[in-house]
Scaffold this motif. Structure first.
Motif, PDB file in Angstrom:
ATOM      1  N   VAL A 106       0.852  -1.192   0.000  1.00  0.00           N
ATOM      2  CA  VAL A 106       0.000   0.000   0.000  1.00  0.00           C
ATOM      3  C   VAL A 106       0.888   1.243   0.000  1.00  0.00           C
ATOM      4  CG1 VAL A 106      -1.873  -1.160   1.231  1.00  0.00           C
ATOM      5  CG2 VAL A 106      -0.168   0.134   2.512  1.00  0.00           C
ATOM      6  N   ALA A 107       0.336   2.328  -0.506  1.00  0.00           N
ATOM      7  CA  ALA A 107       1.059   3.606  -0.502  1.00  0.00           C
ATOM      8  C   ALA A 107       0.682   4.383   0.753  1.00  0.00           C
ATOM      9  CB  ALA A 107       0.713   4.416  -1.748  1.00  0.00           C
ATOM     10  N   VAL A 108       1.665   5.040   1.362  1.00  0.00           N
ATOM     11  CA  VAL A 108       1.392   5.925   2.494  1.00  0.00           C
ATOM     12  C   VAL A 108       0.733   7.192   1.947  1.00  0.00           C
ATOM     13  CG1 VAL A 108       2.449   7.337   4.313  1.00  0.00           C
ATOM     14  CG2 VAL A 108       3.292   5.028   3.863  1.00  0.00           C
ATOM     15  N   ASP A 109      -0.289   7.671   2.641  1.00  0.00           N
ATOM     16  CA  ASP A 109      -0.973   8.885   2.230  1.00  0.00           C
ATOM     17  C   ASP A 109       0.048  10.005   1.957  1.00  0.00           C
ATOM     18  OD1 ASP A 109      -3.687  10.488   2.261  1.00  0.00           O
ATOM     19  OD2 ASP A 109      -2.268  11.677   3.421  1.00  0.00           O
ATOM     20  N   ASP A 110      -0.103  10.683   0.810  1.00  0.00           N
ATOM     21  CA  ASP A 110       0.876  11.696   0.399  1.00  0.00           C
ATOM     22  C   ASP A 110       1.051  12.795   1.443  1.00  0.00           C
ATOM     23  OD1 ASP A 110       1.491  10.434  -1.938  1.00  0.00           O
ATOM     24  OD2 ASP A 110       0.124  11.617  -3.185  1.00  0.00           O
ATOM     25  N   GLY A 269      11.570   8.752  -2.470  1.00  0.00           N
ATOM     26  CA  GLY A 269      12.067  10.090  -2.729  1.00  0.00           C
ATOM     27  C   GLY A 269      11.046  11.155  -2.406  1.00  0.00           C
ATOM     28  N   ASP A 270       9.824  10.988  -2.937  1.00  0.00           N
ATOM     29  CA  ASP A 270       8.753  11.927  -2.595  1.00  0.00           C
ATOM     30  C   ASP A 270       7.713  11.280  -1.679  1.00  0.00           C
ATOM     31  OD1 ASP A 270       7.982  10.180  -4.542  1.00  0.00           O
ATOM     32  OD2 ASP A 270       7.090  11.673  -5.874  1.00  0.00           O
ATOM     33  N   GLY A 271       7.426  10.015  -1.892  1.00  0.00           N
ATOM     34  CA  GLY A 271       6.461   9.315  -1.046  1.00  0.00           C
ATOM     35  C   GLY A 271       7.040   8.050  -0.435  1.00  0.00           C
ATOM     36  N   PHE A 272       6.152   7.277   0.206  1.00  0.00           N
ATOM     37  CA  PHE A 272       6.563   6.021   0.837  1.00  0.00           C
ATOM     38  C   PHE A 272       5.590   4.915   0.428  1.00  0.00           C
ATOM     39  CE2 PHE A 272       7.914   9.375   3.759  1.00  0.00           C
ATOM     40  CZ  PHE A 272       9.229   9.027   4.016  1.00  0.00           C
ATOM     41  N   SER A 273       6.111   3.704   0.357  1.00  0.00           N
ATOM     42  CA  SER A 273       5.280   2.544   0.076  1.00  0.00           C
ATOM     43  C   SER A 273       5.546   1.487   1.148  1.00  0.00           C
ATOM     44  CB  SER A 273       5.608   1.987  -1.316  1.00  0.00           C
ATOM     45  OG  SER A 273       4.932   0.763  -1.545  1.00  0.00           O
ATOM     46  N   LEU A 274       4.493   0.820   1.602  1.00  0.00           N
ATOM     47  CA  LEU A 274       4.606  -0.227   2.618  1.00  0.00           C
ATOM     48  C   LEU A 274       4.284  -1.575   2.006  1.00  0.00           C
ATOM     49  CD1 LEU A 274       2.543   1.473   5.504  1.00  0.00           C
ATOM     50  CD2 LEU A 274       4.981   1.774   4.982  1.00  0.00           C
ATOM     51  N   THR A 275       5.126  -2.563   2.277  1.00  0.00           N
ATOM     52  CA  THR A 275       4.838  -3.939   1.856  1.00  0.00           C
ATOM     53  C   THR A 275       4.961  -4.841   3.069  1.00  0.00           C
ATOM     54  OG1 THR A 275       5.673  -3.560  -0.386  1.00  0.00           O
ATOM     55  CG2 THR A 275       5.477  -5.845   0.343  1.00  0.00           C
ATOM     56  N   ALA A 276       3.840  -5.414   3.469  1.00  0.00           N
ATOM     57  CA  ALA A 276       3.826  -6.315   4.622  1.00  0.00           C
ATOM     58  C   ALA A 276       3.862  -7.756   4.147  1.00  0.00           C
ATOM     59  CB  ALA A 276       2.576  -6.078   5.467  1.00  0.00           C
ATOM     60  N   ALA A 284      -1.852  -9.467   6.231  1.00  0.00           N
ATOM     61  CA  ALA A 284      -0.906  -8.418   5.818  1.00  0.00           C
ATOM     62  C   ALA A 284      -1.577  -7.051   5.728  1.00  0.00           C
ATOM     63  CB  ALA A 284      -0.276  -8.798   4.481  1.00  0.00           C
ATOM     64  N   GLN A 285      -2.796  -7.021   5.235  1.00  0.00           N
ATOM     65  CA  GLN A 285      -3.504  -5.736   5.125  1.00  0.00           C
ATOM     66  C   GLN A 285      -3.701  -5.118   6.508  1.00  0.00           C
ATOM     67  OE1 GLN A 285      -4.606  -4.048   2.170  1.00  0.00           O
ATOM     68  NE2 GLN A 285      -4.760  -2.443   3.727  1.00  0.00           N
ATOM     69  N   ARG A 286      -3.994  -5.954   7.466  1.00  0.00           N
ATOM     70  CA  ARG A 286      -4.204  -5.491   8.839  1.00  0.00           C
ATOM     71  C   ARG A 286      -2.943  -4.810   9.378  1.00  0.00           C
ATOM     72  NH1 ARG A 286      -4.979  -9.863  13.687  1.00  0.00           N
ATOM     73  NH2 ARG A 286      -5.482  -8.462  15.412  1.00  0.00           N
ATOM     74  N   ILE A 287      -1.775  -5.395   9.124  1.00  0.00           N
ATOM     75  CA  ILE A 287      -0.522  -4.814   9.609  1.00  0.00           C
ATOM     76  C   ILE A 287      -0.228  -3.498   8.892  1.00  0.00           C
ATOM     77  CG2 ILE A 287       1.941  -5.201   9.919  1.00  0.00           C
ATOM     78  CD1 ILE A 287       0.090  -6.943  11.662  1.00  0.00           C
ATOM     79  N   CYS A 288      -0.494  -3.456   7.584  1.00  0.00           N
ATOM     80  CA  CYS A 288      -0.325  -2.193   6.846  1.00  0.00           C
ATOM     81  C   CYS A 288      -1.231  -1.106   7.420  1.00  0.00           C
ATOM     82  CB  CYS A 288      -0.636  -2.393   5.361  1.00  0.00           C
ATOM     83  SG  CYS A 288       0.644  -3.263   4.437  1.00  0.00           S
ATOM     84  N   ASP A 289      -2.458  -1.477   7.735  1.00  0.00           N
ATOM     85  CA  ASP A 289      -3.412  -0.507   8.303  1.00  0.00           C
ATOM     86  C   ASP A 289      -2.901   0.021   9.643  1.00  0.00           C
ATOM     87  OD1 ASP A 289      -5.035  -0.905   6.132  1.00  0.00           O
ATOM     88  OD2 ASP A 289      -6.452  -2.225   7.158  1.00  0.00           O
ATOM     89  N   TYR A 290      -2.372  -0.869  10.483  1.00  0.00           N
ATOM     90  CA  TYR A 290      -1.850  -0.445  11.786  1.00  0.00           C
ATOM     91  C   TYR A 290      -0.729   0.587  11.612  1.00  0.00           C
ATOM     92  CZ  TYR A 290      -4.219  -4.385  14.134  1.00  0.00           C
ATOM     93  OH  TYR A 290      -5.149  -5.259  14.639  1.00  0.00           O
ATOM     94  N   LEU A 291       0.212   0.279  10.710  1.00  0.00           N
ATOM     95  CA  LEU A 291       1.344   1.193  10.527  1.00  0.00           C
ATOM     96  C   LEU A 291       0.887   2.514   9.914  1.00  0.00           C
ATOM     97  CD1 LEU A 291       4.308   1.745  10.856  1.00  0.00           C
ATOM     98  CD2 LEU A 291       4.751   0.559   8.704  1.00  0.00           C
ATOM     99  N   GLN A 292      -0.084   2.453   9.015  1.00  0.00           N
ATOM    100  CA  GLN A 292      -0.622   3.692   8.425  1.00  0.00           C
ATOM    101  C   GLN A 292      -1.181   4.601   9.518  1.00  0.00           C
ATOM    102  OE1 GLN A 292      -0.514   4.797   5.239  1.00  0.00           O
ATOM    103  NE2 GLN A 292      -1.455   3.363   3.817  1.00  0.00           N
ATOM    104  N   VAL A 293      -1.968   4.024  10.419  1.00  0.00           N
ATOM    105  CA  VAL A 293      -2.558   4.811  11.509  1.00  0.00           C
ATOM    106  C   VAL A 293      -1.463   5.340  12.432  1.00  0.00           C
ATOM    107  CG1 VAL A 293      -4.107   4.763  13.513  1.00  0.00           C
ATOM    108  CG2 VAL A 293      -4.758   3.569  11.416  1.00  0.00           C
TER     109      VAL A 293
END
Length: 347
Positions: A106-110, A269-276, A284-293
């Motif tokens: 998932v991409a981290v919110d810009d 460089g400008d944004g971040f991407s998360l791969t769980a 995996a989606q659950r862990i991505c959601d936790y880190l996003q929050v």
């Protein structure tokens, strides 16, 4: 350790290939070196490539570096007081073969990504330090501890000597980092995490076995079972690059570690991407959601209330929080409000 397997796909009238490699041959940086060399051959510029850098140069550099005693002093200072392993969700198998792992990117919110970089500049720290602290907050809630330990991937090339950025071979190293997620303010916690990370750079060639022996967790119990891999992945797409790879496309890629819970953070460089990469029963989606929050709440706290205790940063998404507090607590039964709980149990 490194092979390219190819075959003719008659049905779709194309050639397909798969590049298989072990981290002992290629890491993230080395893969980019190989791709650059392939691109040079495609463009007829192979003769312009620099001489290959021997891996033995790096081996010598690593062996002539810090002594085991110096590594031990550093890790005993950091891990000596840790007597309980950090095993999020009870995941304790750290010798897995990569099967049963679920992968989500998932991409981290810009706005959050820009905000984190802005706060990192304000505090004079790296963006990686903020990511490590947010991940520590997730780990703290996943295992109910205030002092958490997880593996962090070190590049291994910082002290690797001349040309280490162009050499192939085993460079990366996983080492434990301990982060306290307690009553200290988010400002203080970020600075402390940054200091710990920068201190580890001098020990990037230390043995993982040595580092784990410096804790109070007795073998064979693993000291940690989660991994954070922060890597710089910004690529500049040029006309020449597009031309070189014209007619080819990436179908998919996959990587696995022996750890049951891995979070890869790509700094673009400008944004971040998360791969769980997580055992499927956890999600995996659950862990991505936790880190996003956690990232959003860390950014907001740093921006609006930097004295906020780091242990109060939210991690649960609203939907899961609502499920825990409301949906699963929705009971049609009514109880008298003037009796104590032991009276209810007795009745």
């Amino acid at each position: 350790m490194l092979q390219l397997v190819h075959a003719r796909d008659e049905v779709q009238d194309r050639w397909v290939a798969i590049l298989l490699f072990h981290h002992m041959a290629l890491d993230h940086t080395a893969l980019e070196v190989v791709q650059h060399e392939m691109q040079a051959h495609l463009m007829g510029e192979a003769g312009q490539l620099a001489e290959a850098v021997p891996y033995r140069n790096y081996v010598a550099q690593a062996r002539l570096g810090m002594s085991e005693q110096e590594h031990e002093v550093f890790f005993r200072q950091m891990l000596g007081g840790i007597e309980e392993p950090t095993l999020p969700f009870g995941l304790a198998q750290v010798q897995g073969d990569g099967r049963g792992i679920e992968e989500v990117t998932v991409a981290v919110d810009d706005a959050v990504g820009r905000g984190l970089r802005s706060q990192a500049r304000r505090l004079g720290v790296s963006a990686a330090s903020l990511i490590h602290l947010a991940w520590a907050r997730v780990m703290a809630l996943a295992c109910g501890q205030e002092h958490v330990v997880f593996g962090t991937v070190l590049m291994g090339r910082m002290q690797g000597g001349d040309g280490a950025d162009r050499a192939l071979g085993m460079f990366i190293n996983t080492l434990p980092i301990c982060v306290s997620v307690g009553e200290q303010s988010v400002d203080e916690a970020v600075k402390a995490t940054h200091a710990r990370l920068t201190g580890m750079l001098a020990h990037e060639h230390a043995s993982l076995a040595l580092a784990q022996r410096c804790s109070g967790v007795a073998a064979p119990t693993p000291l940690f079972s989660a991994l954070l891999n922060y890597r710089h992945s910004a690529t500049q797409v040029t006309e020449a690059l597009l031309s070189a790879w014209s007619g080819m496309q990436m179908l998919s890629s996959e990587e696995r570690t022996n750890y049951p819970l891995t979070m890869n953070v790509d700094d673009l460089g400008d944004g971040f991407s998360l791969t769980a990469l997580v055992e499927s029963r956890i999600g995996a989606q659950r862990i991505c959601d936790y880190l996003q929050v956690a990232l959003r709440s860390l950014f907001e706290a740093l921006e609006q209330a930097p004295q906020t205790p780091v242990q109060s940063l939210p991690v649960l998404p609203q939907a899961e929080r609502r499920q825990l507090l409301e949906t699963w607590n929705a009971s049609p039964a009514t109880y008298p409000h003037d009796a104590l709980i032991h009276g209810h149990v007795e009745a």
